[in-house]
Design an enzyme around this catalytic site. Structure first.
Site: not given
Length: 93
Positions: A19-21
């Site tokens: 997941m991109p954060v």
């Protein structure tokens, strides 16, 4: 396919697994509506740029009090006063 030892992931699994954060540090004081708009636009930009689903994107906003934020070695209010800068005005659309 990406591999690490016996652990293999194809590109579709990588998109779901990682997941991109996005972490945003900003001065406190903005309205909930402004932060909602920011979160939506950042999420859309990540989805468009990385070809991921919106559900995989995480946005974290860290609000910093003015007394804990400095520019060029000066507290932000002192820096603004010294440089003839006023508080940035927000757009309420």
């Amino acid at each position: 396919m990406w591999s690490w030892g016996s652990f293999n992931l194809d590109s579709e699994k990588i998109k779901r697994f990682y997941m991109p954060v996005v972490i945003i540090h900003m001065l406190s004081g903005r309205s909930s509506e402004m932060k909602r708009k920011l979160i939506k636009k950042v999420t859309d930009a990540v989805v468009d740029s990385l070809n991921v689903k919106p559900e995989s994107v995480r946005v974290i906003i860290n609000e910093v009090d003015k007394e804990n934020f400095a520019v060029a070695g000066l507290p932000i209010e002192e820096y603004r006063a010294k440089n003839g800068l006023s508080k940035v005005k927000s757009k309420n659309k």
